[in-house]
Design a protein around this motif. Structure first.
Motif, PDB file in Angstrom:
ATOM      1  N   ARG A 116      52.131 -20.762-137.918  1.00  0.00           N
ATOM      2  CA  ARG A 116      52.552 -19.159-137.602  1.00  0.00           C
ATOM      3  C   ARG A 116      51.242 -18.562-138.322  1.00  0.00           C
ATOM      4  NH1 ARG A 116      58.124 -17.638-139.595  1.00  0.00           N
ATOM      5  NH2 ARG A 116      57.443 -15.450-139.039  1.00  0.00           N
ATOM      6  N   ALA A 117      50.812 -19.009-139.687  1.00  0.00           N
ATOM      7  CA  ALA A 117      49.775 -18.147-140.156  1.00  0.00           C
ATOM      8  C   ALA A 117      48.485 -18.132-139.296  1.00  0.00           C
ATOM      9  CB  ALA A 117      49.320 -18.741-141.411  1.00  0.00           C
ATOM     10  N   LEU A 118      47.958 -19.131-138.468  1.00  0.00           N
ATOM     11  CA  LEU A 118      47.046 -19.293-137.611  1.00  0.00           C
ATOM     12  C   LEU A 118      47.340 -18.510-136.547  1.00  0.00           C
ATOM     13  CD1 LEU A 118      46.139 -22.938-137.601  1.00  0.00           C
ATOM     14  CD2 LEU A 118      44.815 -21.358-138.518  1.00  0.00           C
ATOM     15  N   MET A 119      48.678 -18.354-136.010  1.00  0.00           N
ATOM     16  CA  MET A 119      48.885 -17.606-134.624  1.00  0.00           C
ATOM     17  C   MET A 119      48.827 -16.066-135.220  1.00  0.00           C
ATOM     18  SD  MET A 119      51.535 -20.023-133.170  1.00  0.00           S
ATOM     19  CE  MET A 119      52.489 -18.784-132.206  1.00  0.00           C
ATOM     20  N   ASP A 120      49.493 -15.679-136.167  1.00  0.00           N
ATOM     21  CA  ASP A 120      49.900 -13.998-136.566  1.00  0.00           C
ATOM     22  C   ASP A 120      48.873 -13.821-137.901  1.00  0.00           C
ATOM     23  OD1 ASP A 120      50.677 -11.694-136.873  1.00  0.00           O
ATOM     24  OD2 ASP A 120      52.606 -12.329-137.473  1.00  0.00           O
ATOM     25  N   PRO A 121      47.843 -13.171-137.729  1.00  0.00           N
ATOM     26  CA  PRO A 121      46.962 -13.089-138.995  1.00  0.00           C
ATOM     27  C   PRO A 121      47.828 -12.268-139.968  1.00  0.00           C
ATOM     28  CG  PRO A 121      46.564 -11.352-136.989  1.00  0.00           C
ATOM     29  CD  PRO A 121      47.457 -12.425-136.414  1.00  0.00           C
ATOM     30  N   ASP A 122      48.920 -11.393-139.642  1.00  0.00           N
ATOM     31  CA  ASP A 122      49.583 -10.608-140.603  1.00  0.00           C
ATOM     32  C   ASP A 122      50.427 -11.483-141.693  1.00  0.00           C
ATOM     33  OD1 ASP A 122      48.519  -8.349-139.618  1.00  0.00           O
ATOM     34  OD2 ASP A 122      50.170  -7.918-138.249  1.00  0.00           O
ATOM     35  N   PHE A 123      51.038 -12.584-141.153  1.00  0.00           N
ATOM     36  CA  PHE A 123      51.825 -13.682-141.613  1.00  0.00           C
ATOM     37  C   PHE A 123      50.983 -14.551-142.712  1.00  0.00           C
ATOM     38  CE2 PHE A 123      53.758 -17.779-142.167  1.00  0.00           C
ATOM     39  CZ  PHE A 123      55.152 -17.426-142.348  1.00  0.00           C
ATOM     40  N   LYS A 124      51.501 -14.351-144.049  1.00  0.00           N
ATOM     41  CA  LYS A 124      50.889 -15.160-145.029  1.00  0.00           C
ATOM     42  C   LYS A 124      51.694 -16.138-145.718  1.00  0.00           C
ATOM     43  CE  LYS A 124      47.534 -11.395-145.966  1.00  0.00           C
ATOM     44  NZ  LYS A 124      46.715 -10.769-146.941  1.00  0.00           N
ATOM     45  N   LEU A 125      50.996 -17.433-146.079  1.00  0.00           N
ATOM     46  CA  LEU A 125      51.668 -18.241-146.683  1.00  0.00           C
ATOM     47  C   LEU A 125      52.050 -17.963-148.045  1.00  0.00           C
ATOM     48  CD1 LEU A 125      50.410 -21.631-145.281  1.00  0.00           C
ATOM     49  CD2 LEU A 125      52.459 -20.871-144.838  1.00  0.00           C
ATOM     50  N   LYS A 126      53.259 -18.119-148.691  1.00  0.00           N
ATOM     51  CA  LYS A 126      53.559 -17.821-149.936  1.00  0.00           C
ATOM     52  C   LYS A 126      53.478 -18.982-151.054  1.00  0.00           C
ATOM     53  CE  LYS A 126      56.686 -13.962-148.894  1.00  0.00           C
ATOM     54  NZ  LYS A 126      58.109 -13.405-149.198  1.00  0.00           N
ATOM     55  N   ASP A 127      52.665 -18.746-151.972  1.00  0.00           N
ATOM     56  CA  ASP A 127      52.429 -19.609-153.190  1.00  0.00           C
ATOM     57  C   ASP A 127      53.466 -19.192-154.172  1.00  0.00           C
ATOM     58  OD1 ASP A 127      50.648 -21.194-151.652  1.00  0.00           O
ATOM     59  OD2 ASP A 127      48.844 -19.987-152.576  1.00  0.00           O
ATOM     60  N   ASP A 128      53.498 -20.272-155.192  1.00  0.00           N
ATOM     61  CA  ASP A 128      54.558 -20.137-156.495  1.00  0.00           C
ATOM     62  C   ASP A 128      54.180 -18.793-157.057  1.00  0.00           C
ATOM     63  OD1 ASP A 128      56.298 -21.600-155.551  1.00  0.00           O
ATOM     64  OD2 ASP A 128      55.868 -23.480-156.781  1.00  0.00           O
ATOM     65  N   GLU A 129      52.773 -18.839-157.430  1.00  0.00           N
ATOM     66  CA  GLU A 129      52.268 -17.724-158.229  1.00  0.00           C
ATOM     67  C   GLU A 129      52.474 -16.224-157.447  1.00  0.00           C
ATOM     68  OE1 GLU A 129      48.196 -18.621-158.730  1.00  0.00           O
ATOM     69  OE2 GLU A 129      48.511 -20.461-159.929  1.00  0.00           O
ATOM     70  N   GLU A 130      52.043 -16.238-156.251  1.00  0.00           N
ATOM     71  CA  GLU A 130      52.376 -14.877-155.546  1.00  0.00           C
ATOM     72  C   GLU A 130      53.863 -14.840-155.511  1.00  0.00           C
ATOM     73  OE1 GLU A 130      51.220 -15.597-151.582  1.00  0.00           O
ATOM     74  OE2 GLU A 130      49.060 -15.740-152.271  1.00  0.00           O
ATOM     75  N   GLU A 131      54.911 -15.848-155.236  1.00  0.00           N
ATOM     76  CA  GLU A 131      56.195 -15.467-155.526  1.00  0.00           C
ATOM     77  C   GLU A 131      56.503 -14.761-156.777  1.00  0.00           C
ATOM     78  OE1 GLU A 131      58.271 -18.989-154.675  1.00  0.00           O
ATOM     79  OE2 GLU A 131      57.818 -18.662-152.379  1.00  0.00           O
ATOM     80  N   SER A 132      56.080 -15.413-157.976  1.00  0.00           N
ATOM     81  CA  SER A 132      56.235 -14.894-159.213  1.00  0.00           C
ATOM     82  C   SER A 132      55.741 -13.489-159.465  1.00  0.00           C
ATOM     83  CB  SER A 132      55.737 -15.830-160.359  1.00  0.00           C
ATOM     84  OG  SER A 132      54.448 -15.867-160.008  1.00  0.00           O
ATOM     85  N   ASP A 133      54.620 -13.329-158.799  1.00  0.00           N
ATOM     86  CA  ASP A 133      54.110 -11.874-158.722  1.00  0.00           C
ATOM     87  C   ASP A 133      55.077 -10.693-158.075  1.00  0.00           C
ATOM     88  OD1 ASP A 133      52.058 -12.943-160.545  1.00  0.00           O
ATOM     89  OD2 ASP A 133      50.633 -13.090-158.698  1.00  0.00           O
ATOM     90  N   GLU A 134      55.416 -11.354-157.029  1.00  0.00           N
ATOM     91  CA  GLU A 134      56.411 -10.506-156.206  1.00  0.00           C
ATOM     92  C   GLU A 134      57.610 -10.360-156.923  1.00  0.00           C
ATOM     93  OE1 GLU A 134      56.932 -11.960-152.361  1.00  0.00           O
ATOM     94  OE2 GLU A 134      54.932 -11.805-151.782  1.00  0.00           O
ATOM     95  N   THR A 155      61.259 -24.771-129.890  1.00  0.00           N
ATOM     96  CA  THR A 155      60.340 -25.551-130.769  1.00  0.00           C
ATOM     97  C   THR A 155      60.409 -24.989-132.337  1.00  0.00           C
ATOM     98  OG1 THR A 155      58.570 -24.124-129.858  1.00  0.00           O
ATOM     99  CG2 THR A 155      59.135 -26.231-128.642  1.00  0.00           C
ATOM    100  N   TYR A 156      59.979 -25.910-132.886  1.00  0.00           N
ATOM    101  CA  TYR A 156      59.639 -25.683-134.594  1.00  0.00           C
ATOM    102  C   TYR A 156      58.250 -25.538-134.624  1.00  0.00           C
ATOM    103  CZ  TYR A 156      59.306 -26.483-139.368  1.00  0.00           C
ATOM    104  OH  TYR A 156      58.852 -26.203-140.514  1.00  0.00           O
ATOM    105  N   ILE A 157      58.217 -24.296-135.193  1.00  0.00           N
ATOM    106  CA  ILE A 157      56.632 -23.802-135.585  1.00  0.00           C
ATOM    107  C   ILE A 157      56.457 -23.683-136.995  1.00  0.00           C
ATOM    108  CG2 ILE A 157      54.892 -21.844-135.325  1.00  0.00           C
ATOM    109  CD1 ILE A 157      56.334 -21.025-133.110  1.00  0.00           C
ATOM    110  N   PRO A 158      55.731 -24.594-137.660  1.00  0.00           N
ATOM    111  CA  PRO A 158      55.525 -24.607-138.947  1.00  0.00           C
ATOM    112  C   PRO A 158      54.857 -23.162-139.482  1.00  0.00           C
ATOM    113  CG  PRO A 158      54.116 -26.160-137.987  1.00  0.00           C
ATOM    114  CD  PRO A 158      55.087 -25.761-137.053  1.00  0.00           C
ATOM    115  N   PRO A 159      55.187 -22.920-140.783  1.00  0.00           N
ATOM    116  CA  PRO A 159      54.587 -21.778-141.444  1.00  0.00           C
ATOM    117  C   PRO A 159      52.971 -21.975-141.355  1.00  0.00           C
ATOM    118  CG  PRO A 159      56.180 -22.741-142.894  1.00  0.00           C
ATOM    119  CD  PRO A 159      56.294 -23.709-141.867  1.00  0.00           C
ATOM    120  N   GLU A 160      52.360 -23.052-141.600  1.00  0.00           N
ATOM    121  CA  GLU A 160      50.950 -22.877-141.494  1.00  0.00           C
ATOM    122  C   GLU A 160      50.374 -22.652-139.973  1.00  0.00           C
ATOM    123  OE1 GLU A 160      52.232 -25.424-144.734  1.00  0.00           O
ATOM    124  OE2 GLU A 160      52.815 -25.322-142.486  1.00  0.00           O
TER     125      GLU A 160
END
Length: 589
Positions: A440-458, A433-438
């Protein structure tokens, strides 16, 4: 000695099944009455293993019933009522044709009525049995409660459905039994837990009703189902209200006398009950908190089930928190917001709700009340706003219930682009089954969605780390060379000592270490898998092939969904980059 055997089709499937034509002849009923009787008694056609034997060699495909089911219908007292109704319709038709209106009035006064109480008790001997089969009942009753009076829909039936469904919603609010909510195109999906049974039903959206020109749906058969479900739901509501220590039929705790004088009392009370905004009268005030003490666990459990016990305790704690999720909140609903589902959900979890007095009966406080914490709005902007409250969109309520916590308000503020509304009814732990990232973020508290600003900082942090790692690697390489030289000297000395010891003893050839080739190992596994496939019996091969085809299809669907998500994320990222460039260009200019 002559042995007399049984005739053909007198034993086995030939004697177990009966065609519909034979059943009508045996029961002496019309097809219309037979259908009605089967729906009320819960009897449906059966599919035989061997149709040729069941049909006694006759060609074609016939509707077959089990012989025991038809014999069961023979002793049903409703059959006599159906015959009385048939005689009654003939008498009324004849009296109308002869214009004998006194006889018509007399016949209508003594009209025979079907009572289905004994059938409900027969089909559902216990309260738990009725709760298990309540899903279809609620869905159909909620559907009929939205219908207007049309030629093929009795008005009394739709009004009774509306009353019974509102009573059930009040019982769910009083029990705080709601667990999951989801908004879809079909309507609102609800899931409640009553007496350990999960009940899921759908409430359609309240849109303008357009009568069907083509009769694609047989409303008469649906109304027969509703006829039985109304009696069943009445039984369930009565039992629920008494288990929850509530007065049945429902009564309101307080009614303002000044408003009662403006309208008819009964209509006003029914509207106030339909508002779902006021608590109902208890039978005994001392037993109000009996429901809160139900969630307790038995302590005598085996030591091996410690993990299961801990999981059950965690689930009970989550449910206790969920019951008081919105406690202490005062919520005001704008006129553009769907009132009934939001009032039902917010009241289930302890919030106080109100709306504009001019919109509907039952408002408890005004919009200018300063104690309001949240105002639910579904419009881009408002001219007048209060600083002391949050202006959120309706999705915040649904997502908070599914997440079992009050979600941050920033993503749901007025005019914001909402996050995707995820269904809580999908089994995310299921394979393929396909689990969307959103999700997964609800199921796993350690998992975080990445925005573009976060990606640029990373990316910037990664570049800095890479430069530091290069400097460290140069220093580390020199140290490694010195350590390797020392270890080589020590290893050569140890090896020489071992050789000398071996020479003194018997000469033995040193064994060679064989390295496992991963490709060869995979090839052997594939070969074993094919051999296991060949061992499948012939009768199960088609089933196995269809299973494997289904697995491939599911894997393909998951791959396509992931591809769509990657393309969507890439386009969004590109749009954000272009927006940033435009902002930088404006700032530089």
């Amino acid at each position: 000695m002559v042995v007399i055997g049984k005739k053909k089709y007198q034993s086995g499937e030939g004697s177990q099944f009966m065609s519909r034509k034979a059943a009508l002849k045996k029961l002496q009923l019309t097809l219309k009455d037979f259908r009605r009787l089967c729906i009320l008694k819960g009897i449906y056609p059966r599919e035989p293993r061997n149709r040729k034997r069941a049909q006694k060699g006759e060609p074609g495909i016939k509707i077959l019933y089990h012989k025991k089911d038809i014999q069961f219908l023979l002793h049903e007292p409703i059959i006599w009522k159906l015959r009385e109704v048939k005689v009654f319709t003939r008498k009324v038709a004849k009296a109308r044709a002869m214009k004998e209106y006194k006889d018509v009035k007399r016949y209508l006064r003594d009209q025979p009525n079907l009572k289905l109480d004994h059938i409900v008790k027969e089909r559902y001997p216990t309260f738990i049995d009725a709760l298990r089969d309540l899903d279809d009942c609620l869905t159909l009753c909620f559907l009929f409660s939205t219908f207007p009076s049309l030629s093929h829909i009795p008005r009394d039936q739709s009004l009774l459905c509306r009353r019974l469904t509102v009573e059930f919603l009040h019982a769910v609010v009083a029990a705080k039994a709601l667990r999951k909510v989801f908004v879809s195109i079909k309507g609102y999906y609800y899931q409640a837990e009553i007496k350990g049974q999960t009940i899921t039903w759908i409430v359609p959206h309240h849109f303008g009703f357009e009568p069907q020109a083509k009769m694609d749906v047989d409303f008469k058969i649906m109304s027969i189902f509703v006829e039985f479900y109304i009696v069943m739901l009445g039984f369930v509501n009565y039992r629920l209200y008494h288990t929850l220590n509530l007065h049945y039929p429902p009564k309101l705790t307080s009614i303002d006398n000044s408003e009662k004088l403006l309208v008819d009392e009964e209509a006003y009370v029914s509207e106030r009950i339909g508002a779902l905004n006021v608590p109902l009268v208890n039978l005994d005030a001392s037993a109000q908190n009996a429901e809160d003490e139900e969630m307790e666990m038995d302590q005598f459990v085996n030591d091996g089930d410690a993990t299961k016990v801990e999981e059950a305790r965690m689930e009970i704690e989550k449910i206790k928190k969920l019951k008081t999720l919105f406690k202490g909140l005062r919520v005001f609903l704008n006129r553009e917001v769907p009132r009934e589902p939001l009032v039902f959900i917010l009241r289930c979890f302890g919030a106080e709700v109100s709306w504009d007095k001019l919109l509907f009966v039952g408002a408890t406080f005004d919009e200018n009340d300063e104690r309001i914490t949240h105002q639910i709005v579904d419009r881009p902007s408002m001219s007048k706003q209060y600083i002391s409250r949050y202006y959120v969109q309706p999705q915040w309520v649904f997502d908070s219930v599914n997440a079992r916590e009050l979600l941050p308000v920033e993503k749901y503020l007025m005019g914001c682009v909402l996050p995707p509304h995820l269904s809580p009814f999908l089994d995310s732990h299921q394979d393929q089954t396909y689990i969307p990232p959103e999700e997964r973020a609800l199921m796993d508290p350690d998992f975080k969605l990445k925005d573009d600003e976060e990606e640029s900082d990373e990316n910037e942090n990664e570049n800095e780390k890479a430069e530091e790692d290069e400097d460290d690697s140069d220093n580390a390489s020199e140290e490694k060379e010195e350590i390797e030289n020392d270890t080589e000297m020590a290893e050569t000395e140890v090896k020489e000592k071992q050789r000398n010891q071996l020479k003194k003893k018997m000469k033995v050839k040193a064994g060679e270490v064989t390295k496992e080739d991963p490709r060869e190992q995979k090839r052997l596994e594939r070969q074993e898998y094919r051999l296991r496939e060949r061992m499948i019996k012939k009768r199960h091969r088609n089933l196995y092939k269809s299973m494997m085809e289904g697995r491939k299809q599911r894997a393909k669907e998951v791959w396509l969904l992931r591809k769509k998500r990657r393309i969507h994320d890439a386009t969004k990222k590109q749009e954000r980059k272009e927006e940033r460039k435009q902002k930088k260009a404006k700032v530089s200019n």
